[in-house]
Design an enzyme around this catalytic site. Sequence first.
Site, PDB file in Angstrom:
ATOM      1  N   GLU A 204      -3.087  -0.435  -8.200  1.00  0.00           N
ATOM      2  CA  GLU A 204      -4.520  -0.369  -7.969  1.00  0.00           C
ATOM      3  C   GLU A 204      -4.942   1.086  -7.755  1.00  0.00           C
ATOM      4  OE1 GLU A 204      -5.941  -2.970  -4.861  1.00  0.00           O
ATOM      5  OE2 GLU A 204      -4.372  -4.438  -5.282  1.00  0.00           O
TER       6      GLU A 204
ATOM      7  N   LYS B 131     -14.025  -7.587  -5.049  1.00  0.00           N
ATOM      8  CA  LYS B 131     -14.281  -7.836  -3.628  1.00  0.00           C
ATOM      9  C   LYS B 131     -15.758  -8.212  -3.486  1.00  0.00           C
ATOM     10  CE  LYS B 131     -10.824  -4.742  -1.533  1.00  0.00           C
ATOM     11  NZ  LYS B 131     -10.157  -4.038  -2.647  1.00  0.00           N
TER      12      LYS B 131
ATOM     13  N   LYS C  70       0.845  -1.191   0.000  1.00  0.00           N
ATOM     14  CA  LYS C  70       0.000   0.000   0.000  1.00  0.00           C
ATOM     15  C   LYS C  70       0.887   1.250   0.000  1.00  0.00           C
ATOM     16  CE  LYS C  70      -4.298  -1.799   1.853  1.00  0.00           C
ATOM     17  NZ  LYS C  70      -5.155  -1.310   0.759  1.00  0.00           N
TER      18      LYS C  70
ATOM     19  N   ASP D 177      -0.818  -0.466  -4.304  1.00  0.00           N
ATOM     20  CA  ASP D 177      -2.204  -0.027  -4.170  1.00  0.00           C
ATOM     21  C   ASP D 177      -2.208   1.387  -3.621  1.00  0.00           C
ATOM     22  OD1 ASP D 177      -4.870   0.358  -3.708  1.00  0.00           O
ATOM     23  OD2 ASP D 177      -5.111  -1.271  -2.261  1.00  0.00           O
TER      24      ASP D 177
ATOM     25  N   ASP E 226     -10.329  -0.746  -8.590  1.00  0.00           N
ATOM     26  CA  ASP E 226     -10.768  -1.370  -7.343  1.00  0.00           C
ATOM     27  C   ASP E 226     -11.983  -0.605  -6.820  1.00  0.00           C
ATOM     28  OD1 ASP E 226     -11.092  -2.517  -4.878  1.00  0.00           O
ATOM     29  OD2 ASP E 226      -9.101  -2.079  -4.130  1.00  0.00           O
TER      30      ASP E 226
END
Length: 340
Positions: free
Chosen positions: A209, A261, A153, A183, A234
């Site tokens: 992402e 997700k 991240k 991400d 995402d």
Amino acid sequence: MYSAHYSRYVLQFKTPGGTSRGVLTEKESWFIHLRHSDFPEKTVIGECGILRGLSADDRTGYEDKLKEVCSRVNEPFEDLYESLREWPSIQFGLEMAFKGLDQEGEYLYYPSEFTAGNYGIPINGLVWMGSKENMLKQIEEKIDLGFSCIKMKIGAIDFEEELACLKFIRSKYTPEEIEIRVDANGAFSTGEALSKLEQLAEFKLHSIEQPIAVNQHQTMADLCKETPLPIALDEELIGIYYPKEKEALLDKINPQYIILKPSFIGGWKGTQEWIDAAEARDIDWWITSALESNIALNAIAQYTATLHPKIPQGLGTGGLFTNNIERPLEIRKGHLWFNL
């Protein structure tokens, strides 16, 4: 006859998880407890994995909607599911509960080579945001545990320090040895995004992402066309409820990947709609959990295994919480296994 009730459960992080939207210390879930009068001894739990501030159904009336759904479980399932299009986490909880109740074995949804213990799903190792030193420590730990794909991240600390972390990994491991995904959670401004993508691409990353914030479709489409680094959507998928809307979004932006997700997009059925639309457009995908408990993680993993994924999935979140719920899941050498 079916009967159902719901309950709330708050998962506690072992270590606070840093993202560009802030630091997470706990995660809320709601459970639908479903049983049938013919088998009163068997109760199956479906998890409604809401993430406050991000889920499309994080709005007033959530608990009231759960109460309503529990009172309607004897209606035709498809009709009830469709009536919940704008409550995707509840769709998934309901879908999970009914699917589990139909299976003979405990904790089963999709029996396969995975649930037989003969196959492990390749997954990425997640590195949370923190200081440069903390992130480097996490990276080394993931590599020592046998992960060949690291998801890092970025977007909250100094960009130069994040680049230094990537430089450290690449100084020790080639792209063939360690795949790196990053991400940004929408952290880059539109003016700086392309420049930052160009700098990141020097480290031969797999993908990034959500580099910019959602609902900037033309800007994201331009980025996906010009980027030197594959882009995965995402958060952009959240709040897109119907198949025609999903197709229109992919036609507009044309990303290299989408990230799915199930708790955010309507469970297994909603996920399959995205996959069908993406594959028709030669867009690749992977599936990831959304910080649910092991109840939903197990359900997501079993579905994912039936799709025979060829690239690492984002299903390594089961060890994040101090009070997670027991399920027969185990991570070994960068793969998720089911050991009943």
